[in-house]
Design a protein around this motif. Structure first.
Motif, PDB file in Angstrom:
ATOM      1  N   LEU A 118       0.825  -1.206   0.000  1.00 18.94           N
ATOM      2  CA  LEU A 118       0.000   0.000   0.000  1.00 18.94           C
ATOM      3  C   LEU A 118       0.861   1.259   0.000  1.00 18.94           C
ATOM      4  N   PHE A 119       1.979   1.189   0.712  1.00 22.00           N
ATOM      5  CA  PHE A 119       2.898   2.328   0.773  1.00 22.00           C
ATOM      6  C   PHE A 119       3.403   2.677  -0.627  1.00 22.00           C
ATOM      7  N   ALA A 149       3.805  13.904 -12.243  1.00 18.24           N
ATOM      8  CA  ALA A 149       4.590  13.854 -13.478  1.00 18.24           C
ATOM      9  C   ALA A 149       3.678  13.984 -14.700  1.00 18.24           C
ATOM     10  N   GLY A 150       2.545  13.288 -14.678  1.00 21.66           N
ATOM     11  CA  GLY A 150       1.611  13.353 -15.796  1.00 21.66           C
ATOM     12  C   GLY A 150       0.999  14.719 -15.960  1.00 21.66           C
ATOM     13  N   PHE A 151       0.656  15.363 -14.828  1.00 20.54           N
ATOM     14  CA  PHE A 151       0.061  16.700 -14.901  1.00 20.54           C
ATOM     15  C   PHE A 151       1.069  17.715 -15.435  1.00 20.54           C
ATOM     16  N   VAL A 178       8.672  15.719  -7.113  1.00 19.77           N
ATOM     17  CA  VAL A 178       8.082  14.820  -6.117  1.00 19.77           C
ATOM     18  C   VAL A 178       9.179  14.250  -5.219  1.00 19.77           C
ATOM     19  N   GLY A 179      10.301  13.881  -5.834  1.00 21.78           N
ATOM     20  CA  GLY A 179      11.420  13.364  -5.047  1.00 21.78           C
ATOM     21  C   GLY A 179      11.964  14.394  -4.068  1.00 21.78           C
ATOM     22  N   SER A 212       1.287   6.595  -6.997  1.00 16.65           N
ATOM     23  CA  SER A 212       0.165   7.440  -7.441  1.00 16.65           C
ATOM     24  C   SER A 212       0.553   8.915  -7.411  1.00 16.65           C
ATOM     25  N   ILE A 213       1.248   9.335  -6.354  1.00 16.63           N
ATOM     26  CA  ILE A 213       1.705  10.725  -6.269  1.00 16.63           C
ATOM     27  C   ILE A 213       2.682  11.026  -7.395  1.00 16.63           C
TER      28      ILE A 213
END
Length: 412
Positions: free
Chosen positions: A222-223, A235-237, A252-253, A229-230
């Protein structure tokens, strides 16, 4: 029939074999991945009447390669965080500014002298400016130089390059992907890219306490799902507003590096970085037509020579300002000469933007040469420095001899 699963299996086997070969020869693995991709790509030929060309699976492998880019830059973001950038202060500012100033200027001049259009010139300057963090870090560890006095400067330059790359790719991707080349378009693209980066970093840092609580998940499955997902959403946006998806991953990193879960993320993400990163270099090779490289030979060799000169000057200058010895300064210049993943990212950006096709084979040859030459030069820095010392002494003796001869002739 559809043999895509078999092709993927063969591709992974070839990547593994090339990795084993590079380890045996103690060379950087990147050129091996690229070469094997070129050898079995759609543009290659049948080997001993066996068709190994990856035609059906190429689009899927390219997609896996894109994921590899995300993991590479996401991991880099985790490695140096915003806090570490601030603490590294003077080393990054001095060494990094000198290095970028020299190499980026030479890259722009090279593109201009080669007669390339403006967008191609900007991409080529990016290709020739940024070192390969992966190759440099591996070389430092393999040669046991992590404790050397010049290593802090080398790491500072690499970190500065990564920050420069984040801004530069954002700006150039806006220009290339949007097709805007006017001053207004450039300023708009730059403002949008920098605004997006600042927004993610500021909001991300403010949200660190919330992220610490939200990521307090026991299950690794789950982690990872939450982290992925984040990563993919941001990245996609970023791609939808003409900012390279790789930069979204880097941001994000950077943000997650500030959380208390950074070590756990780093540990869990490492296998994905290595696996998909290898596929990324392999997929780059798939896209290169080996028979088209001939037209980029002289261009690539000229760029390699210019890069060697620029790196040597930058290393000597940065080292002297930092109070390092001449030998340590030579180590700096030769260690950071390797080019790899970031040059390929810039080349892929040119392909996505429909720029001149010469950029791809140029980048491939340029990266191949320096990915091989860089570690070799780094390994032999002692021999090179000794040779330089001998040449310097010989030149000094010749100067002194001429001065004495002039003095004697003057007395007569």
């Amino acid at each position: 029939m559809n043999y895509i699963v078999f092709e993927i299996g063969v591709a992974i086997a070839l990547i593994a074999l090339s990795g084993l070969l590079s380890a045996k020869l103690r060379f950087s693995v990147i050129p091996f991945y690229i070469l094997v991709g070129m050898a079995v790509g759609p543009h290659s030929f049948e080997w001993w009447h066996i068709d190994l060309r990856f035609i059906q699976s190429t689009p899927f492998i390219e997609f896996l390669g894109r994921i590899g880019v995300l993991f590479l830059l996401f991991y880099l973001g985790l490695e140096f965080s915003v806090g570490r950038l601030i603490k590294s202060g003077r080393t990054i500012a001095v060494g990094g500014t000198i290095y970028i100033l020299i190499n980026f200027t030479l890259g722009l001049l090279f593109g201009y002298m080669s007669g390339l259009p403006v967008l191609e010139m900007l991409v080529v300057a990016g290709i020739t400016t940024i070192s390969s963090s992966a190759i440099v870090a591996k070389v430092l560890v393999d040669l046991k130089r992590t404790a050397n006095p010049e290593t802090e400067m080398i790491l500072g330059i690499i970190m500065f390059e990564d920050v420069f790359l984040a801004i530069y790719i954002s700006v150039v991707s806006g220009l290339v992907l949007s097709g805007s080349s006017s001053l207004g378009g450039i300023l708009t693209s730059a403002a949008m890219a920098l605004g997006f980066m600042l927004l993610v970093l500021i909001v991300g840092r403010k949200a660190v306490p919330l992220l610490n609580k939200a990521l307090n998940i026991r299950s690794n499955e789950l982690f990872l799902l939450v982290i992925f997902s984040i990563l993919f959403i941001i990245a996609g946006f970023s791609e939808t507003i003409h900012v390279a998806e790789a930069i979204g991953a880097l941001l994000v990193g950077l943000v997650l590096a500030e959380t208390e879960h950074m070590k756990r993320i780093e540990q869990l993400i490492l296998p994905f970085r290595d696996f998909f990163g290898a596929i990324f270099f392999f997929s780059f090779g798939l896209n290169i037509d080996p028979f088209s490289l001939g037209g980029a030979v002289w261009l690539s060799l000229a760029a390699v020579l210019l890069t060697l000169i620029g790196n040597f000057i930058a290393g000597m200058w940065a080292g002297r300002i930092a109070g390092l010895s001449s030998k340590a300064s030579v180590n700096i210049g030769l260690t950071i000469v390797s080019r790899g993943e970031f040059s390929i990212i810039m080349a892929n950006l040119a392909k996505a933007g429909g720029l001149l096709p010469i950029v791809q084979p140029f980048a491939a040859l340029y990266v191949l040469i320096l990915a091989v030459l860089g570690p070799l030069l780094t390994k032999e820095t002692k021999l090179i420095y000794t040779g330089m010392e001998r040449i310097g002494k010989l030149m000094k003796l010749k100067r002194n001899k001429k001065i004495k001869e002039k003095a004697v002739s003057h007395e007569r």
